[in-house]
Design an enzyme around this catalytic site. Structure first.
Site, mmCIF file in Angstrom:
data_model
loop_
_atom_site.group_PDB
_atom_site.id
_atom_site.type_symbol
_atom_site.label_atom_id
_atom_site.label_comp_id
_atom_site.label_asym_id
_atom_site.label_seq_id
_atom_site.Cartn_x
_atom_site.Cartn_y
_atom_site.Cartn_z
ATOM 1 N N ASP A 24 45.610 39.341 44.676
ATOM 2 C CA ASP A 24 45.250 38.797 45.995
ATOM 3 C C ASP A 24 46.428 38.554 46.940
ATOM 4 O O ASP A 24 46.450 37.533 47.658
ATOM 5 C CB ASP A 24 44.444 37.501 45.824
ATOM 6 N N GLU A 72 40.505 39.416 46.920
ATOM 7 C CA GLU A 72 39.302 38.572 46.981
ATOM 8 C C GLU A 72 38.624 38.801 48.332
ATOM 9 O O GLU A 72 39.298 38.800 49.365
ATOM 10 C CB GLU A 72 39.680 37.089 46.839
ATOM 11 N N LYS A 129 37.126 41.909 44.466
ATOM 12 C CA LYS A 129 36.402 40.908 43.671
ATOM 13 C C LYS A 129 35.824 39.834 44.605
ATOM 14 O O LYS A 129 36.485 39.402 45.545
ATOM 15 C CB LYS A 129 37.341 40.286 42.626
ATOM 16 N N LYS A 132 37.038 34.146 42.212
ATOM 17 C CA LYS A 132 38.438 33.792 41.971
ATOM 18 C C LYS A 132 38.989 34.607 40.787
ATOM 19 O O LYS A 132 40.121 35.058 40.822
ATOM 20 C CB LYS A 132 38.571 32.288 41.702
ATOM 21 N N VAL A 157 48.687 35.361 43.969
ATOM 22 C CA VAL A 157 48.342 34.024 44.470
ATOM 23 C C VAL A 157 46.851 33.753 44.292
ATOM 24 O O VAL A 157 46.054 34.682 44.282
ATOM 25 C CB VAL A 157 48.730 33.901 45.964
ATOM 26 N N THR A 158 46.500 32.447 44.198
ATOM 27 C CA THR A 158 47.391 31.317 44.028
ATOM 28 C C THR A 158 47.443 30.957 42.549
ATOM 29 O O THR A 158 46.482 31.198 41.815
ATOM 30 C CB THR A 158 46.957 30.077 44.852
ATOM 31 N N CYS A 162 43.235 31.761 41.627
ATOM 32 C CA CYS A 162 42.882 33.109 41.155
ATOM 33 C C CYS A 162 43.744 33.572 39.985
ATOM 34 O O CYS A 162 43.260 34.302 39.107
ATOM 35 C CB CYS A 162 42.929 34.091 42.312
ATOM 36 N N GLN A 202 51.212 24.118 24.378
ATOM 37 C CA GLN A 202 50.480 24.206 23.113
ATOM 38 C C GLN A 202 50.726 25.537 22.403
ATOM 39 O O GLN A 202 49.801 26.176 21.882
ATOM 40 C CB GLN A 202 48.976 23.999 23.342
#
Ligand code: TIU
Length: 219
Positions: A24, A72, A129, A132, A157-158, A162, A202
């Site tokens: 995007d 987008e 698309k 997002k 972005v962002t 997205c 994690q």
């Protein structure tokens, strides 16, 4: 196989099965008068992504990596824009309204297209698309399967919208995702920082994070 120093540990990838995904990088998000600004954002925050991403894109093209762009946006009659998205909040202009760069977030409009510095080449797929995430209501999954892609270098972005939506789903679909820290951008400094931290926390819960200079060294 190239290995790049990354967080939380080095990321190894096979170039033939790796794609650079550029999410995007549209005028609607990075330039004044578009969707990002209508939401109340300072769009200049995203412009610093462009120079490192231009360098990374150049390196990826030179190395023959697959490059895939996304945008987008919605069809002109808005039939692919759910009311929940269209009516959300109180933007200064809504999706489909006429703006200085054409109708806001509408396919085919000048504002909807990718910035000149990152213009796709003829043979680089551009995925349109409506959401997002890059998988929802697109053929990205089929395209990646056809190309034999299993690892994604994710930029654009962002970061927390997205990029995150795409990386989370890509991870669930079995892709190994490397997010390039200076080639993703947010309107919010704290979201940029925390968004990147969330990917690598994690033990790499969604993927890996590295800056573009380290990645370019090994491409
Ligand atoms: N508003 C915001 O931060 N992002 C979006 O609406 N779309 C993308 O992230 N591309």
């Amino acid at each position: 196989m190239p290995t790049v120093d990354a967080s939380p540990y080095p990321f190894t990838f096979q170039p033939e099965s790796t794609a650079l995904l550029i999410i995007d990088m549209q005028r609607d998000f990075v330039e004044p008068g578009g969707f990002g600004e209508t939401l109340g954002n300072d769009v200049s925050k995203l412009q610093k992504v462009i120079p490192p991403l231009v360098r990374l894109l150049g390196a990826a093209r030179a190395a023959g990596l697959a490059v895939i762009h996304t945008r987008e946006g919605h069809v002109p009659d808005l039939s692919d824009c759910p009311p929940a998205k269209l009516n959300r909040g109180a933007p200064s202009m809504r999706i489909g309204d006429p703006g200085p760069k054409g109708r806001i977030l509408i396919r085919g409009e000048y504002g909807h297209d990718i910035v000149d510095d990152l213009k796709p080449l003829e043979d680089e797929p551009v995925i349109d698309k409506p959401g997002k995430g890059s998988f929802y209501a697109t053929n990205l999954s089929e395209l990646l399967a056809a190309k034999g892609i299993t690892s994604l270098i994710v930029t654009g972005v962002t970061t927390e919208v997205c990029v995150h939506t795409t990386v989370r789903e890509a991870n669930d679909r079995g892709f190994e995702c490397l997010v390039v820290s200076d080639c993703v951008g947010s309107y919010f400094d704290e979201f940029q920082q925390v968004g990147l931290a969330m990917v690598a926390a994690q033990g790499g819960i969604f993927g890996w994070v590295t800056p573009s200079d380290k990645l370019i060294e090994v491409i």
